[in-house]
Every structure is written in structure tokens, then in C-alpha cells.
Design a protein around this motif. Sequence first.
Motif, PDB file in Angstrom:
ATOM      1  N   LEU A   1       0.822  -1.212   0.000  1.00 56.93           N
ATOM      2  CA  LEU A   1       0.000   0.000   0.000  1.00 56.93           C
ATOM      3  C   LEU A   1       0.859   1.267   0.000  1.00 56.93           C
ATOM      4  O   LEU A   1       0.410   2.324  -0.425  1.00 56.93           O
ATOM      5  CB  LEU A   1      -0.912   0.028   1.227  1.00 56.93           C
ATOM      6  CG  LEU A   1      -2.075  -0.949   1.247  1.00 56.93           C
ATOM      7  CD1 LEU A   1      -2.782  -0.899   2.602  1.00 56.93           C
ATOM      8  CD2 LEU A   1      -3.056  -0.664   0.134  1.00 56.93           C
ATOM      9  N   ASN A   2       2.089   1.145   0.477  1.00 56.15           N
ATOM     10  CA  ASN A   2       2.987   2.296   0.553  1.00 56.15           C
ATOM     11  C   ASN A   2       4.069   2.281  -0.527  1.00 56.15           C
ATOM     12  O   ASN A   2       5.106   2.923  -0.387  1.00 56.15           O
ATOM     13  CB  ASN A   2       3.601   2.378   1.950  1.00 56.15           C
ATOM     14  CG  ASN A   2       2.580   2.850   2.964  1.00 56.15           C
ATOM     15  OD1 ASN A   2       2.272   4.028   3.033  1.00 56.15           O
ATOM     16  ND2 ASN A   2       2.014   1.934   3.718  1.00 56.15           N
ATOM     17  N   GLY A   3       3.827   1.542  -1.600  1.00 56.68           N
ATOM     18  CA  GLY A   3       4.698   1.623  -2.770  1.00 56.68           C
ATOM     19  C   GLY A   3       5.839   0.630  -2.843  1.00 56.68           C
ATOM     20  O   GLY A   3       6.620   0.674  -3.782  1.00 56.68           O
ATOM     21  N   PHE A   4       5.943  -0.264  -1.875  1.00 53.89           N
ATOM     22  CA  PHE A   4       7.001  -1.280  -1.919  1.00 53.89           C
ATOM     23  C   PHE A   4       6.420  -2.532  -2.592  1.00 53.89           C
ATOM     24  O   PHE A   4       6.108  -3.520  -1.938  1.00 53.89           O
ATOM     25  CB  PHE A   4       7.502  -1.603  -0.508  1.00 53.89           C
ATOM     26  CG  PHE A   4       8.194  -0.445   0.154  1.00 53.89           C
ATOM     27  CD1 PHE A   4       9.550  -0.222  -0.054  1.00 53.89           C
ATOM     28  CD2 PHE A   4       7.497   0.419   0.987  1.00 53.89           C
ATOM     29  CE1 PHE A   4      10.196   0.846   0.562  1.00 53.89           C
ATOM     30  CE2 PHE A   4       8.134   1.486   1.606  1.00 53.89           C
ATOM     31  CZ  PHE A   4       9.482   1.702   1.387  1.00 53.89           C
TER      32      PHE A   4
ATOM     33  N   ASP B   1      12.763  -1.650  -3.664  1.00 52.62           N
ATOM     34  CA  ASP B   1      12.644  -0.218  -3.972  1.00 52.62           C
ATOM     35  C   ASP B   1      11.223   0.271  -3.736  1.00 52.62           C
ATOM     36  O   ASP B   1      10.260  -0.461  -3.936  1.00 52.62           O
ATOM     37  CB  ASP B   1      13.014   0.047  -5.440  1.00 52.62           C
ATOM     38  CG  ASP B   1      14.484  -0.224  -5.714  1.00 52.62           C
ATOM     39  OD1 ASP B   1      15.306   0.084  -4.833  1.00 52.62           O
ATOM     40  OD2 ASP B   1      14.809  -0.744  -6.803  1.00 52.62           O
ATOM     41  N   ARG B   2      11.122   1.537  -3.349  1.00 58.09           N
ATOM     42  CA  ARG B   2       9.804   2.162  -3.211  1.00 58.09           C
ATOM     43  C   ARG B   2       9.482   2.839  -4.539  1.00 58.09           C
ATOM     44  O   ARG B   2      10.263   3.654  -5.038  1.00 58.09           O
ATOM     45  CB  ARG B   2       9.813   3.173  -2.066  1.00 58.09           C
ATOM     46  CG  ARG B   2       8.425   3.667  -1.732  1.00 58.09           C
ATOM     47  CD  ARG B   2       8.401   4.511  -0.491  1.00 58.09           C
ATOM     48  NE  ARG B   2       7.034   4.816  -0.114  1.00 58.09           N
ATOM     49  CZ  ARG B   2       6.715   5.732   0.778  1.00 58.09           C
ATOM     50  NH1 ARG B   2       7.656   6.409   1.406  1.00 58.09           N
ATOM     51  NH2 ARG B   2       5.453   5.968   1.053  1.00 58.09           N
TER      52      ARG B   2
ATOM     53  N   PHE C   1       4.401   6.195  -4.315  1.00 56.91           N
ATOM     54  CA  PHE C   1       3.064   5.615  -4.327  1.00 56.91           C
ATOM     55  C   PHE C   1       2.637   5.375  -2.883  1.00 56.91           C
ATOM     56  O   PHE C   1       3.366   4.789  -2.096  1.00 56.91           O
ATOM     57  CB  PHE C   1       3.070   4.288  -5.099  1.00 56.91           C
ATOM     58  CG  PHE C   1       1.725   3.630  -5.158  1.00 56.91           C
ATOM     59  CD1 PHE C   1       0.835   3.953  -6.161  1.00 56.91           C
ATOM     60  CD2 PHE C   1       1.339   2.703  -4.206  1.00 56.91           C
ATOM     61  CE1 PHE C   1      -0.420   3.349  -6.226  1.00 56.91           C
ATOM     62  CE2 PHE C   1       0.097   2.097  -4.252  1.00 56.91           C
ATOM     63  CZ  PHE C   1      -0.780   2.422  -5.265  1.00 56.91           C
ATOM     64  N   ASN C   2       1.439   5.852  -2.543  1.00 60.77           N
ATOM     65  CA  ASN C   2       0.895   5.699  -1.193  1.00 60.77           C
ATOM     66  C   ASN C   2      -0.612   5.596  -1.326  1.00 60.77           C
ATOM     67  O   ASN C   2      -1.301   6.603  -1.481  1.00 60.77           O
ATOM     68  CB  ASN C   2       1.308   6.902  -0.343  1.00 60.77           C
ATOM     69  CG  ASN C   2       0.807   6.796   1.083  1.00 60.77           C
ATOM     70  OD1 ASN C   2      -0.334   6.451   1.334  1.00 60.77           O
ATOM     71  ND2 ASN C   2       1.673   7.123   2.030  1.00 60.77           N
ATOM     72  N   GLU C   3      -1.133   4.376  -1.295  1.00 57.63           N
ATOM     73  CA  GLU C   3      -2.554   4.160  -1.564  1.00 57.63           C
ATOM     74  C   GLU C   3      -3.479   4.895  -0.603  1.00 57.63           C
ATOM     75  O   GLU C   3      -4.472   5.482  -1.046  1.00 57.63           O
ATOM     76  CB  GLU C   3      -2.871   2.671  -1.590  1.00 57.63           C
ATOM     77  CG  GLU C   3      -4.257   2.377  -2.127  1.00 57.63           C
ATOM     78  CD  GLU C   3      -4.493   0.903  -2.402  1.00 57.63           C
ATOM     79  OE1 GLU C   3      -5.607   0.450  -2.113  1.00 57.63           O
ATOM     80  OE2 GLU C   3      -3.582   0.224  -2.900  1.00 57.63           O
TER      81      GLU C   3
ATOM     82  N   ASP D   1       4.829   3.716 -11.065  1.00 59.75           N
ATOM     83  CA  ASP D   1       3.410   3.415 -11.238  1.00 59.75           C
ATOM     84  C   ASP D   1       2.763   4.463 -12.127  1.00 59.75           C
ATOM     85  O   ASP D   1       3.126   5.645 -12.076  1.00 59.75           O
ATOM     86  CB  ASP D   1       2.687   3.422  -9.890  1.00 59.75           C
ATOM     87  CG  ASP D   1       3.199   2.361  -8.938  1.00 59.75           C
ATOM     88  OD1 ASP D   1       3.516   1.257  -9.409  1.00 59.75           O
ATOM     89  OD2 ASP D   1       3.291   2.635  -7.729  1.00 59.75           O
ATOM     90  N   ILE D   2       1.796   4.022 -12.918  1.00 59.47           N
ATOM     91  CA  ILE D   2       0.955   4.926 -13.708  1.00 59.47           C
ATOM     92  C   ILE D   2      -0.467   4.732 -13.183  1.00 59.47           C
ATOM     93  O   ILE D   2      -0.971   3.614 -13.134  1.00 59.47           O
ATOM     94  CB  ILE D   2       1.038   4.609 -15.213  1.00 59.47           C
ATOM     95  CG1 ILE D   2       2.463   4.857 -15.716  1.00 59.47           C
ATOM     96  CG2 ILE D   2       0.032   5.441 -15.989  1.00 59.47           C
ATOM     97  CD1 ILE D   2       2.713   4.417 -17.140  1.00 59.47           C
TER      98      ILE D   2
END
Length: 195
Positions: free
Chosen positions: A67-70, A98-99, A133-135, A173-174
Amino acid sequence: SSKATINNIPYQFFSSFYYEFERNPSMSDYIQSEFRKGLINLRDNVPFFDKTTAENDLISIKNFYQLNGFHDIKVSYRFYPSTRRKENILDFIIHEGDRYLIKEISYSGLDNVADELKEKVEELKTIKVNQHFNEPFIQNSLNYLTSFLRNNGYFSASYSTPIVSIDTIQKYDIISVNFSLGNRYRVGSIDFIDS
């Protein structure tokens, strides 16, 4: 690491005897060896360990990181007796990787927003390129924008679940979000009637 579990009572009881026997010079090596094997067996018998709970914790940890991009997170665990204390240890081993960054964010369905709202809508597009990225942040940002639209006449405004394309080579991410505005309503007049 999660909280260590205490070794079982039979282990604690027999370990105290084992240390006494070990100091006794008349104790044969064979008996010491067999006693040690039994003690290790007792030590490893931990009724408090619940594999299902450990597996669920592993999934929760993995979900939190994703959820936090990892997105490449790898999580495993190991459960073993402590060598120094009378307890067992549950270790979670985490390789974050990597994040990921946001390379692109597209909002569709907002083109027909009333002209007087367009500037504010642009301000409320707080998901930016090159952010991690952080959902939860993405969802809060979209919810806030939706609330603004609803409070300004688009009572049925909503958005569909964002589509996230993940590039595992470039580590980005896109994100694509589709809004549905519906009709805009205006309040004509409000009449208060004394009862």
C-alpha cells in the motif's frame, strides 16, 4: 520481532536438573547426551505458537508495504528458541526492495466541471508525479476531491477504483482515475415555514 513466547514448564523443570547433572562428574556422557536430546525436544515443543496467526501477520505486513509503494516486498518468518533465555522467538524478515514513484496520473471525467470550479479542482488534484506511491494518500485525495464536487452541486459525483499499472523494471506506477460527475444541481430558494 514479535513478543517472545515463554518455554513450556516441563522444559524449564528439566533444564534446571540438566544443569545440575552436567556438574556431576559421575554422570556418563551417554546419559548426558540422551538427556540433552530430550531437553532440546521439550524446548522446541511450544504450544503457544500459532502458524495461522504468523501467516496472517505475514500477509498483513506485506499488504502494508505494498500500500505504501514497496511492490517488490518479500516477507518471511522464522520461529526458533533463544540461545540465551528460556523463550522462543518469532522473527519476521523483511526485504523492502525499492519504493515505487508515480510516473503519471490521469484524471478522466472532469472536463465538464463548471468553469468557476475548474481552478479549485486543479488545486485538489494533490497526487503528483514523482511522489512515492501511497494508496491511503491517493484514496484520501480522491475522496476530498469528490466531496468538493458534491458540495458544489454534483451530488452524484463519484470515481471508480483507480487503475494502477506497475512497471517492475523502471520501478514506477501509472495511475488512471475515472470520475463520473452526473448533473449539477443548484438550490433555487429556501423557504422556512413557521409551524
